[in-house]
Scaffold this motif. Sequence first.
Motif, mmCIF file in Angstrom:
data_model
loop_
_atom_site.group_PDB
_atom_site.id
_atom_site.type_symbol
_atom_site.label_atom_id
_atom_site.label_comp_id
_atom_site.label_asym_id
_atom_site.label_seq_id
_atom_site.Cartn_x
_atom_site.Cartn_y
_atom_site.Cartn_z
ATOM 1 N N ARG A 18 -11.794 -25.437 3.280
ATOM 2 C CA ARG A 18 -12.459 -25.440 1.996
ATOM 3 C C ARG A 18 -13.493 -26.554 1.873
ATOM 4 N N HIS A 19 -13.473 -27.525 2.764
ATOM 5 C CA HIS A 19 -14.434 -28.619 2.702
ATOM 6 C C HIS A 19 -15.507 -28.519 3.768
ATOM 7 N N GLN A 20 -15.527 -27.458 4.518
ATOM 8 C CA GLN A 20 -16.531 -27.308 5.553
ATOM 9 C C GLN A 20 -17.836 -26.808 4.948
ATOM 10 N N ASP A 21 -18.910 -26.877 5.749
ATOM 11 C CA ASP A 21 -20.221 -26.420 5.310
ATOM 12 C C ASP A 21 -20.138 -24.985 4.807
ATOM 13 N N ILE A 22 -20.752 -24.742 3.649
ATOM 14 C CA ILE A 22 -20.636 -23.407 3.064
ATOM 15 C C ILE A 22 -21.420 -22.361 3.838
ATOM 16 N N TRP A 23 -22.370 -22.776 4.663
ATOM 17 C CA TRP A 23 -23.108 -21.790 5.462
ATOM 18 C C TRP A 23 -22.343 -21.488 6.733
ATOM 19 N N ARG A 24 -22.082 -20.228 6.983
ATOM 20 C CA ARG A 24 -21.367 -19.817 8.188
ATOM 21 C C ARG A 24 -22.335 -19.273 9.232
ATOM 22 N N ASP A 25 -21.784 -18.875 10.350
ATOM 23 C CA ASP A 25 -22.615 -18.343 11.425
ATOM 24 C C ASP A 25 -23.296 -17.041 11.006
ATOM 25 N N PHE A 26 -24.394 -16.744 11.708
ATOM 26 C CA PHE A 26 -25.080 -15.483 11.464
ATOM 27 C C PHE A 26 -24.168 -14.300 11.796
ATOM 28 N N ILE A 27 -24.269 -13.266 10.978
ATOM 29 C CA ILE A 27 -23.459 -12.069 11.177
ATOM 30 C C ILE A 27 -24.391 -10.858 11.297
ATOM 31 N N VAL A 28 -24.101 -10.021 12.249
ATOM 32 C CA VAL A 28 -24.903 -8.819 12.440
ATOM 33 C C VAL A 28 -24.270 -7.669 11.671
ATOM 34 N N HIS A 29 -25.043 -7.093 10.784
ATOM 35 C CA HIS A 29 -24.572 -5.950 9.998
ATOM 36 C C HIS A 29 -25.361 -4.709 10.422
ATOM 37 N N CYS A 30 -24.669 -3.671 10.781
ATOM 38 C CA CYS A 30 -25.334 -2.431 11.197
ATOM 39 C C CYS A 30 -25.087 -1.356 10.148
ATOM 40 N N ARG A 31 -26.143 -0.829 9.613
ATOM 41 C CA ARG A 31 -26.021 0.229 8.621
ATOM 42 C C ARG A 31 -27.013 1.344 8.983
ATOM 43 N N PHE A 32 -26.501 2.525 8.958
ATOM 44 C CA PHE A 32 -27.314 3.703 9.230
ATOM 45 C C PHE A 32 -28.104 3.549 10.536
ATOM 46 N N GLY A 33 -27.480 2.933 11.528
ATOM 47 C CA GLY A 33 -28.105 2.807 12.836
ATOM 48 C C GLY A 33 -29.081 1.667 12.945
ATOM 49 N N ALA A 229 2.134 -34.418 5.512
ATOM 50 C CA ALA A 229 0.999 -34.585 4.616
ATOM 51 C C ALA A 229 -0.102 -35.363 5.320
ATOM 52 N N ARG A 230 -1.299 -35.300 4.735
ATOM 53 C CA ARG A 230 -2.393 -36.133 5.197
ATOM 54 C C ARG A 230 -2.515 -37.336 4.273
ATOM 55 N N ILE A 231 -2.794 -38.494 4.836
ATOM 56 C CA ILE A 231 -2.982 -39.702 4.046
ATOM 57 C C ILE A 231 -4.468 -39.908 3.822
ATOM 58 N N ALA A 232 -4.827 -40.240 2.592
ATOM 59 C CA ALA A 232 -6.228 -40.459 2.245
ATOM 60 C C ALA A 232 -6.311 -41.562 1.208
ATOM 61 N N THR A 233 -7.525 -41.987 0.923
ATOM 62 C CA THR A 233 -7.747 -42.900 -0.192
ATOM 63 C C THR A 233 -8.182 -42.081 -1.399
ATOM 64 N N THR A 234 -8.056 -42.677 -2.560
ATOM 65 C CA THR A 234 -8.506 -42.008 -3.784
ATOM 66 C C THR A 234 -9.995 -41.700 -3.707
ATOM 67 N N GLU A 235 -10.769 -42.630 -3.173
ATOM 68 C CA GLU A 235 -12.212 -42.426 -3.045
ATOM 69 C C GLU A 235 -12.531 -41.236 -2.148
ATOM 70 N N GLU A 236 -11.807 -41.098 -1.033
ATOM 71 C CA GLU A 236 -12.025 -39.964 -0.144
ATOM 72 C C GLU A 236 -11.750 -38.641 -0.853
ATOM 73 N N ILE A 237 -10.675 -38.611 -1.615
ATOM 74 C CA ILE A 237 -10.295 -37.373 -2.289
ATOM 75 C C ILE A 237 -11.323 -37.003 -3.346
ATOM 76 N N THR A 238 -11.707 -37.942 -4.188
ATOM 77 C CA THR A 238 -12.667 -37.630 -5.252
ATOM 78 C C THR A 238 -14.022 -37.240 -4.655
ATOM 79 N N ALA A 239 -14.419 -37.896 -3.570
ATOM 80 C CA ALA A 239 -15.694 -37.554 -2.934
ATOM 81 C C ALA A 239 -15.664 -36.144 -2.354
ATOM 82 N N SER A 240 -14.528 -35.740 -1.813
ATOM 83 C CA SER A 240 -14.412 -34.413 -1.196
ATOM 84 C C SER A 240 -14.419 -33.299 -2.242
ATOM 85 N N LEU A 241 -14.189 -33.637 -3.486
ATOM 86 C CA LEU A 241 -14.115 -32.636 -4.538
ATOM 87 C C LEU A 241 -15.426 -32.468 -5.305
ATOM 88 N N GLN A 242 -16.436 -33.239 -4.922
ATOM 89 C CA GLN A 242 -17.737 -33.153 -5.606
ATOM 90 C C GLN A 242 -18.418 -31.829 -5.279
#
Length: 242
Positions: A18-33, A229-242
């Motif tokens: 959920r925290h990775q780059d929102i753009w994913r790899d290119f996908i090839v869509h084939c419609r009607f040939g 669990a994963r250990i984090a700081t409060t700053e890391e968590i709040t930054a990841s939720l921006q």
Amino acid sequence: MTGFSLPSAAVKPLTSVRHQDIWRDFIVHCRFGHCSVRRESASMDLMSQKQNRERQALIVIDVQEGFNDTAFWGNFSNPECEDKIETLLTVWRAHDWPIIVVRHDSESPESTLHPSQDGNRLMSFIADAAPSLFVTKQVNSAFYGDPALHEWLQAHDIEGLVICGIQTNMCVETTARMAGNLGYDVVVPLDATRTFDLTTTVPGLGTISRSADELMATTALNLQAGGFARIATTEEITASLQ
């Protein structure tokens, strides 16, 4: 009373789909040939991220007035704990994400957390939190409280938990361990927890003493190295939720 500083080597960066780059790899869509190449919709990924965040609850454990009684509990670690918890609460309230507040009702009349004692009260900034769920318990794990935490989380489709509060190595660690075993994605902001020095006599080992700082570090090691669990700081968590 001492400050607590988490060694940099003990902090594992937050990483999840959920925290990775929102753009994913290119996908090839084939419609009607005919084939066309496009990127998946960013808006769909943003919607997915929003839904994931809404399924991440903040659990605040046992932030009660009785833990301010140092004559009873002794020396404690991380005096910034309450400020960090308040920071997390502010973020969760701003986004209207689920907040769960837990209160410990000790069965021991001598405890500052017994319902007959003034110390049983939640600290004022917690009492004003207006949680989505309020749980009372008499044991370490918040999953053995009233109402049933696991059932409520399942009913609300909540998959991720951020767990903070008092004491680090007692109710916070126990709840985080059980949450991990139940399959939740658990993050513990260690700087939003605190605990107290501890001494006891163990058969075969003699008298064992650990400072509050040492106990916090041990909890971080147990939870992260043990896969609970994963250990984090409060700053890391709040930054990841921006």
